[in-house]
Design a protein around this motif. Structure first.
Motif, mmCIF file in Angstrom:
data_model
loop_
_atom_site.group_PDB
_atom_site.id
_atom_site.type_symbol
_atom_site.label_atom_id
_atom_site.label_comp_id
_atom_site.label_asym_id
_atom_site.label_seq_id
_atom_site.Cartn_x
_atom_site.Cartn_y
_atom_site.Cartn_z
ATOM 1 N N UNK A 198 -6.843 17.511 -2.430
ATOM 2 C CA UNK A 198 -6.547 17.321 -0.953
ATOM 3 C C UNK A 198 -5.000 16.902 -0.890
ATOM 4 N N UNK A 199 -4.279 16.784 -2.051
ATOM 5 C CA UNK A 199 -3.047 16.725 -2.291
ATOM 6 C C UNK A 199 -2.610 15.216 -1.325
ATOM 7 N N UNK A 200 -3.444 14.486 -1.395
ATOM 8 C CA UNK A 200 -3.344 13.217 -1.019
ATOM 9 C C UNK A 200 -3.926 11.824 -2.007
ATOM 10 N N UNK A 201 -2.932 11.179 -2.411
ATOM 11 C CA UNK A 201 -3.305 9.823 -3.218
ATOM 12 C C UNK A 201 -2.839 8.657 -2.674
ATOM 13 N N UNK A 202 -3.843 7.650 -2.737
ATOM 14 C CA UNK A 202 -3.659 6.265 -2.152
ATOM 15 C C UNK A 202 -3.774 5.251 -3.270
ATOM 16 N N UNK A 203 -2.861 4.253 -3.223
ATOM 17 C CA UNK A 203 -2.935 3.268 -4.090
ATOM 18 C C UNK A 203 -2.374 1.857 -3.600
ATOM 19 N N UNK A 204 -2.466 0.672 -4.404
ATOM 20 C CA UNK A 204 -1.831 -0.413 -4.044
ATOM 21 C C UNK A 204 -1.450 -1.208 -5.349
ATOM 22 N N UNK A 205 -0.271 -1.766 -5.268
ATOM 23 C CA UNK A 205 0.644 -2.322 -6.223
ATOM 24 C C UNK A 205 0.829 -3.720 -5.520
ATOM 25 N N UNK A 206 1.167 -4.641 -6.888
ATOM 26 C CA UNK A 206 1.883 -6.118 -6.264
ATOM 27 C C UNK A 206 3.076 -6.251 -6.905
ATOM 28 N N UNK A 229 0.884 -1.113 -0.007
ATOM 29 C CA UNK A 229 0.047 0.237 0.027
ATOM 30 C C UNK A 229 0.735 1.232 0.045
ATOM 31 N N UNK A 230 0.731 2.206 -0.785
ATOM 32 C CA UNK A 230 1.326 3.488 -1.006
ATOM 33 C C UNK A 230 0.371 4.756 -0.724
ATOM 34 N N UNK A 231 0.849 5.640 -0.103
ATOM 35 C CA UNK A 231 0.237 6.950 0.008
ATOM 36 C C UNK A 231 1.223 8.066 -0.330
ATOM 37 N N UNK A 232 0.567 8.823 -1.309
ATOM 38 C CA UNK A 232 1.427 9.972 -1.731
ATOM 39 C C UNK A 232 0.754 11.394 -1.280
ATOM 40 N N UNK A 233 1.744 12.109 -0.654
ATOM 41 C CA UNK A 233 1.240 13.380 -0.126
ATOM 42 C C UNK A 233 2.500 14.578 -0.435
ATOM 43 N N UNK A 234 1.817 15.562 -0.561
ATOM 44 C CA UNK A 234 2.843 16.825 -0.844
ATOM 45 C C UNK A 234 1.971 17.975 -1.699
ATOM 46 N N UNK A 235 2.707 18.693 -2.305
ATOM 47 C CA UNK A 235 2.106 19.760 -3.053
ATOM 48 C C UNK A 235 2.210 19.602 -4.515
ATOM 49 N N UNK A 236 1.299 19.964 -5.479
ATOM 50 C CA UNK A 236 1.413 20.026 -6.851
ATOM 51 C C UNK A 236 0.781 18.854 -7.553
ATOM 52 N N UNK A 237 -0.041 18.143 -6.989
ATOM 53 C CA UNK A 237 -1.021 17.116 -7.617
ATOM 54 C C UNK A 237 -1.953 17.870 -8.559
ATOM 55 N N UNK A 238 -2.201 17.279 -9.483
ATOM 56 C CA UNK A 238 -3.156 17.941 -10.580
ATOM 57 C C UNK A 238 -4.138 16.569 -10.923
ATOM 58 N N UNK A 239 -5.289 16.870 -11.129
ATOM 59 C CA UNK A 239 -6.149 15.881 -11.960
ATOM 60 C C UNK A 239 -5.684 15.027 -12.992
ATOM 61 N N UNK A 240 -5.733 13.943 -13.260
ATOM 62 C CA UNK A 240 -5.281 13.291 -14.396
ATOM 63 C C UNK A 240 -3.678 12.689 -14.278
ATOM 64 N N UNK A 241 -3.188 13.373 -13.185
ATOM 65 C CA UNK A 241 -1.769 12.816 -13.142
ATOM 66 C C UNK A 241 -1.771 11.215 -12.988
ATOM 67 N N UNK A 242 -0.613 10.669 -13.527
ATOM 68 C CA UNK A 242 -0.495 9.123 -13.677
ATOM 69 C C UNK A 242 0.592 8.821 -12.770
ATOM 70 N N UNK A 243 0.316 7.889 -11.924
ATOM 71 C CA UNK A 243 1.331 7.239 -11.051
ATOM 72 C C UNK A 243 2.111 6.232 -11.728
ATOM 73 N N UNK A 244 3.385 6.148 -11.759
ATOM 74 C CA UNK A 244 4.266 5.429 -12.552
ATOM 75 C C UNK A 244 5.185 4.569 -11.544
ATOM 76 N N UNK A 245 5.308 3.155 -11.662
ATOM 77 C CA UNK A 245 6.145 2.538 -10.958
ATOM 78 C C UNK A 245 7.650 2.266 -11.660
#
Length: 457
Positions: free
Chosen positions: A91-99, A50-66
């Motif tokens: 909210x400058x907070x994004x949560x996700x999960x990867x395998x 489980x991963x949580x990304x916080x901070x400043x500068x998140x925009x809608x449609x931003x894509x998280x890449x591993x």
């Protein structure tokens, strides 16, 4: 002169810096927090993070890449959506999960990046991933079966051993002394020096090579000595002596030059494993000697099947070992191959040359050569497992595995040469007998046809 000089210079600087300031404001400043914060898993196994990304500068449609720097060790796939929603951006907070799936032995870090159009921005924070080798049932089966077959081989050796010859070897231990010089002096120093040449920047691999060089007494030496026509009694005596001497010489080398190779290695000398090898050598030999005395017919039968049984056992060990450890061939490099060839092949050469210089007969020199070159790679692997953490221990054992694979190559070539030469010699001898028989049965000028007719009559 410009009427606003020098203000125009300041204005030009501001005009140049404003776009850069706008771009800097657009770059996100983010931190990734992983749960768990590190992961250890076995090859071909998977786990979730489980991963949580916080901070400043998140925009809608931003894509998280591993990103996985060492993709041959592990890979990762998203188990959830990895696109930032409007609510998450506000909210400058994004949560996700990867395998994460372990692919091969080793260590790697995993990190995230934000993909925005054609641009990618790093996210602070990484998760270390360690991939280990799982304990497999086939490994236990292989070890148990080899131990059983080797015990049977040593019973056969006991049946074939000529005890008066062994006692003569012990009374005048010239051969064993030459072998001990090769095993406990040449081999450690040779592997120590060759390791610096082959692995100048890899102390773990150098340690793997050195541990192999200080572990003499491989049981296969007696099998190969018998197959190639060497002095089996001398070989068995040398194996027994060198195995007992290893109790003293192995700690001496490991805690002297071994610490120079890898100063932080927590080396544990496997006394119990050496003792087990001694018992596994002496008890079957004792059974074979008892069979010589009390059941001579059965002992004679065991001797007759010894060569075929020995050859079958060697083929079984080589094929089974390769099949069960195919994964380790991915680690083979030219350095590993050179190390695998250098340790036994230089040992063979040094042992034979030293024995011939000391005027030993060919059969004794062959036994000394084989005894010097063949190392107990099982003890070397055991040493590395205790000296290094995982997965470095398994990665480093590629050196003794390479040595074990390269060890039988010269002797197999000699065995094939002996067989081919034997076939040609038999043909020549058979032809010579025919020529002698066809040339002078009655007189020197008798023709073959006439000989056949006379013989029939």
């Amino acid at each position: 002169m410009c009427p606003i000089w020098p203000l125009h210079i300041i204005i030009l600087y501001l005009l140049a810096l404003c776009p850069m300031w706008v771009v800097c404001q657009a770059v996100p400043n983010l931190l990734a927090t992983f749960n768990p914060n590190n992961l250890t898993l076995h090859m071909d196994y998977s786990d979730f993070i489980d991963v949580e990304v916080t901070g400043d500068g998140l925009l809608p449609a931003d894509e998280m890449v591993i990103r996985v720097p060492n993709s041959h060790v592990a890979d990762a796939t998203w188990n959830s959506t990895h696109t930032v929603s409007e609510e998450e951006a506000s909210s400058n907070r994004w949560r996700g999960r990867f395998q994460i799936t372990g692919k091969f032995l080793g260590r790697t870090d995993m990190l995230l990046e934000v993909k925005r159009g054609s641009s990618e921005y790093p996210v602070n924070g990484t998760i270390p991933v360690t991939v280990l080798r799982p304990e497999r049932v086939i490994d236990t089966i292989f070890t148990s079966s080899v131990a059983t077959f080797v015990s049977l081989i040593f019973i056969n050796f006991g049946c074939a051993m000529h005890w008066p010859t062994v006692k003569e070897v012990l009374r005048r231990p010239i051969g064993p002394l030459i072998g001990m010089c090769g095993q406990f002096l040449f081999m450690p120093l040779m592997t120590f020096g060759l390791g610096f040449l082959v692995f100048p920047t890899l102390p773990e691999m150098h340690l793997g090579m050195f541990c192999t060089g200080v572990a003499p007494g491989g049981g296969a030496s007696n099998i190969w000595t018998f197959i190639l026509g060497g002095n089996l009694n001398l070989s068995l005596a040398m194996t027994s002596i060198s195995t007992l001497a290893a109790f003293g010489f192995m700690p001496l080398w490991l805690f002297s030059l071994g610490q120079v190779v890898f100063r932080n290695a927590n080396i544990v000398v496997p006394y119990s494993r050496i003792a087990t090898f001694v018992v596994g050598l002496i008890v079957p030999l004792g059974i074979g000697l008892a069979m010589q005395r009390w059941t001579p017919r059965l002992a004679a039968f065991m001797v007759r099947i010894l060569k075929g049984f020995s050859t079958t056992l060697l083929l079984f060990i080589i094929v089974f070992a390769i099949v069960t450890n195919l994964y380790i061939f991915e680690l083979f490099t030219w350095e590993i191959i050179v190390a695998g060839m250098g340790v036994p092949w230089l040992g063979y050469l040094a042992g034979y040359v030293l024995a011939r210089v000391c005027r030993q007969p060919h059969e004794d020199a062959l036994a000394i050569s084989i005894e010097t070159g063949i190392q107990n790679t099982g003890i070397a692997i055991f040493l590395l497992r205790y000296a290094l953490p995982q997965p470095e221990a398994d990665l480093t054992t590629v050196v003794p595995v390479s040595v074990a694979i390269m060890t039988p190559v010269p002797m197999t070539a000699i065995y094939i040469y002996q067989k081919i030469k034997g076939c040609f010699d038999n043909r020549k001898q058979h032809k010579k007998i025919l020529e002698e028989g066809n040339g002078n049965p009655i007189s020197g000028n008798t023709e073959p046809g006439l000989i056949a007719t006379i013989d029939v009559k």
